[in-house]
Scaffold this motif. Structure first.
Motif, PDB file in Angstrom:
ATOM      1  N   LYS A  84      11.877 -18.123  -4.906  1.00  0.00           N
ATOM      2  CA  LYS A  84      12.717 -17.621  -3.812  1.00  0.00           C
ATOM      3  C   LYS A  84      11.769 -17.198  -2.690  1.00  0.00           C
ATOM      4  CE  LYS A  84      16.570 -14.536  -3.050  1.00  0.00           C
ATOM      5  NZ  LYS A  84      17.402 -13.487  -3.641  1.00  0.00           N
ATOM      6  N   LEU A  85      11.427 -18.150  -1.827  1.00  0.00           N
ATOM      7  CA  LEU A  85      10.393 -17.936  -0.813  1.00  0.00           C
ATOM      8  C   LEU A  85      10.824 -17.035   0.335  1.00  0.00           C
ATOM      9  CD1 LEU A  85       8.886 -21.513  -0.665  1.00  0.00           C
ATOM     10  CD2 LEU A  85       8.011 -19.509  -1.858  1.00  0.00           C
ATOM     11  N   GLU A  86      12.103 -16.806   0.492  1.00  0.00           N
ATOM     12  CA  GLU A  86      12.534 -15.942   1.581  1.00  0.00           C
ATOM     13  C   GLU A  86      12.511 -14.460   1.206  1.00  0.00           C
ATOM     14  OE1 GLU A  86      16.158 -17.314  -0.641  1.00  0.00           O
ATOM     15  OE2 GLU A  86      14.475 -18.346   0.273  1.00  0.00           O
ATOM     16  N   ASP A  87      12.065 -14.138  -0.010  1.00  0.00           N
ATOM     17  CA  ASP A  87      12.078 -12.742  -0.459  1.00  0.00           C
ATOM     18  C   ASP A  87      10.781 -12.377  -1.186  1.00  0.00           C
ATOM     19  OD1 ASP A  87      13.119 -10.217  -0.845  1.00  0.00           O
ATOM     20  OD2 ASP A  87      14.163 -10.756  -2.686  1.00  0.00           O
ATOM     21  N   ILE A  88       9.648 -12.793  -0.655  1.00  0.00           N
ATOM     22  CA  ILE A  88       8.363 -12.452  -1.270  1.00  0.00           C
ATOM     23  C   ILE A  88       8.088 -10.976  -1.025  1.00  0.00           C
ATOM     24  CG2 ILE A  88       5.865 -12.836  -1.160  1.00  0.00           C
ATOM     25  CD1 ILE A  88       6.491 -15.766  -0.583  1.00  0.00           C
ATOM     26  N   ARG A  89       7.608 -10.301  -2.045  1.00  0.00           N
ATOM     27  CA  ARG A  89       7.346  -8.863  -1.948  1.00  0.00           C
ATOM     28  C   ARG A  89       5.886  -8.584  -2.224  1.00  0.00           C
ATOM     29  NH1 ARG A  89      12.791  -6.838  -4.876  1.00  0.00           N
ATOM     30  NH2 ARG A  89      14.085  -8.373  -3.838  1.00  0.00           N
ATOM     31  N   ILE A  90       5.334  -7.705  -1.431  1.00  0.00           N
ATOM     32  CA  ILE A  90       3.954  -7.278  -1.638  1.00  0.00           C
ATOM     33  C   ILE A  90       3.982  -5.779  -1.877  1.00  0.00           C
ATOM     34  CG2 ILE A  90       1.651  -7.104  -0.643  1.00  0.00           C
ATOM     35  CD1 ILE A  90       2.366  -9.553   1.081  1.00  0.00           C
ATOM     36  N   PHE A  91       3.625  -5.382  -3.104  1.00  0.00           N
ATOM     37  CA  PHE A  91       3.538  -3.960  -3.416  1.00  0.00           C
ATOM     38  C   PHE A  91       2.126  -3.508  -3.100  1.00  0.00           C
ATOM     39  CE2 PHE A  91       2.299  -0.580  -6.363  1.00  0.00           C
ATOM     40  CZ  PHE A  91       3.154   0.414  -5.898  1.00  0.00           C
ATOM     41  N   ARG A  92       2.032  -2.535  -2.232  1.00  0.00           N
ATOM     42  CA  ARG A  92       0.741  -2.020  -1.793  1.00  0.00           C
ATOM     43  C   ARG A  92       0.643  -0.565  -2.226  1.00  0.00           C
ATOM     44  NH1 ARG A  92      -0.519  -4.106   3.754  1.00  0.00           N
ATOM     45  NH2 ARG A  92      -1.113  -5.840   2.440  1.00  0.00           N
ATOM     46  N   PRO A  93      -0.200  -0.287  -3.235  1.00  0.00           N
ATOM     47  CA  PRO A  93      -0.327   1.104  -3.685  1.00  0.00           C
ATOM     48  C   PRO A  93      -0.998   1.958  -2.619  1.00  0.00           C
ATOM     49  CG  PRO A  93      -1.901  -0.292  -4.831  1.00  0.00           C
ATOM     50  CD  PRO A  93      -1.054  -1.194  -3.986  1.00  0.00           C
ATOM     51  N   GLY A  94      -0.541   3.189  -2.514  1.00  0.00           N
ATOM     52  CA  GLY A  94      -1.132   4.105  -1.547  1.00  0.00           C
ATOM     53  C   GLY A  94      -2.322   4.832  -2.133  1.00  0.00           C
ATOM     54  N   GLN A  95      -2.844   5.777  -1.369  1.00  0.00           N
ATOM     55  CA  GLN A  95      -3.968   6.588  -1.860  1.00  0.00           C
ATOM     56  C   GLN A  95      -3.534   7.397  -3.068  1.00  0.00           C
ATOM     57  OE1 GLN A  95      -6.959   6.240  -0.798  1.00  0.00           O
ATOM     58  NE2 GLN A  95      -6.543   5.022   1.023  1.00  0.00           N
ATOM     59  N   ASP A  96      -2.325   7.967  -2.987  1.00  0.00           N
ATOM     60  CA  ASP A  96      -1.740   8.690  -4.100  1.00  0.00           C
ATOM     61  C   ASP A  96      -1.092   7.663  -5.021  1.00  0.00           C
ATOM     62  OD1 ASP A  96      -0.556  10.444  -5.815  1.00  0.00           O
ATOM     63  OD2 ASP A  96       0.888  11.240  -4.373  1.00  0.00           O
ATOM     64  N   THR A  97      -1.423   7.671  -6.291  1.00  0.00           N
ATOM     65  CA  THR A  97      -0.937   6.635  -7.196  1.00  0.00           C
ATOM     66  C   THR A  97       0.570   6.696  -7.419  1.00  0.00           C
ATOM     67  OG1 THR A  97      -1.432   8.042  -9.099  1.00  0.00           O
ATOM     68  CG2 THR A  97      -3.111   6.432  -8.436  1.00  0.00           C
ATOM     69  N   SER A  98       1.205   7.818  -7.092  1.00  0.00           N
ATOM     70  CA  SER A  98       2.645   7.914  -7.296  1.00  0.00           C
ATOM     71  C   SER A  98       3.429   7.286  -6.150  1.00  0.00           C
ATOM     72  CB  SER A  98       3.065   9.377  -7.464  1.00  0.00           C
ATOM     73  OG  SER A  98       2.818  10.081  -6.265  1.00  0.00           O
ATOM     74  N   LYS A  99       2.763   6.998  -5.042  1.00  0.00           N
ATOM     75  CA  LYS A  99       3.463   6.427  -3.886  1.00  0.00           C
ATOM     76  C   LYS A  99       2.802   5.135  -3.463  1.00  0.00           C
ATOM     77  CE  LYS A  99       5.016  10.825  -2.097  1.00  0.00           C
ATOM     78  NZ  LYS A  99       5.016  11.767  -1.009  1.00  0.00           N
ATOM     79  N   GLY A 100       3.571   4.304  -2.860  1.00  0.00           N
ATOM     80  CA  GLY A 100       3.078   3.049  -2.333  1.00  0.00           C
ATOM     81  C   GLY A 100       4.130   2.500  -1.396  1.00  0.00           C
ATOM     82  N   GLU A 101       3.912   1.295  -0.916  1.00  0.00           N
ATOM     83  CA  GLU A 101       4.914   0.688  -0.052  1.00  0.00           C
ATOM     84  C   GLU A 101       5.147  -0.752  -0.488  1.00  0.00           C
ATOM     85  OE1 GLU A 101       3.956  -0.223   4.123  1.00  0.00           O
ATOM     86  OE2 GLU A 101       1.859   0.048   3.597  1.00  0.00           O
TER      87      GLU A 101
END
Length: 167
Positions: A84-101
């Motif tokens: 499903k190429l129209e919905d690629i997701r990139i999880f980018r962890p933040g400095q704090d391991t409990s949060k990311g984007e």
């Protein structure tokens, strides 16, 4: 008799164990095995990222930091037929391991985009990124035919029951 029942009860879970299948997947997805791909360059700064989902070579990648998304996507073998190429997701962890984007990216814009004014380039890959290419179920003629015939058989059975009850 008790020994046989005891043996049967405790041996059934052994028959349910299957080494070759991954729960929740079938066909091509069950045959894929994740790997570690070391494409590092001794003369460059390297980073670790992972690519999961509907790509031909999912896994953990060690790559130079100058590789962009398109190159990494090609190195991962490209999309499978049900990606499903129209919905690629990139999880980018933040400095704090409990949060990311989570960044969303539509690769169809890259492949089929016609207007350069609205073209959005792929996000830059950063260390620790997890790229997820979701799977879109594809339905073929046999699937639609099976659904239609099952529905028709159910409707005819109900109509037959109504006719039989009225007699």
């Amino acid at each position: 008799m008790k020994q046989l029942l005891f043996l049967l009860l405790f041996s059934l879970p052994l028959f349910a164990q299957t080494q070759d299948l991954i729960f929740g997947y079938s066909g091509e997805a069950a045959q894929q095995k994740a790997s570690i791909y070391d494409l590092s360059d001794a003369k460059a700064v390297n980073m670790k990222v992972s690519v999961w989902g509907a790509v031909r070579n999912p896994g953990y990648y060690i790559i130079p930091d100058n590789i962009n998304f398109n190159t990494l996507f090609s190195i991962a073998g490209g999309p499978t037929e049900n990606a499903k190429l129209e919905d690629i997701r990139i999880f980018r962890p933040g400095q704090d391991t409990s949060k990311g984007e989570i960044l969303f990216f539509n690769y169809d814009d890259v492949m089929w985009g016609k207007d350069l004014k609205t073209f959005k380039s792929a996000p830059k890959i950063l260390p620790g990124d997890m790229i997820i290419i979701p799977v879109e179920p594809k339905f073929y003629l046999k699937d639609y035919l099976a659904l239609g015939l099952t529905s028709a058989a159910t409707i005819f059975s109900i109509l037959n029951l109504i006719v039989q009850l009225q007699k």
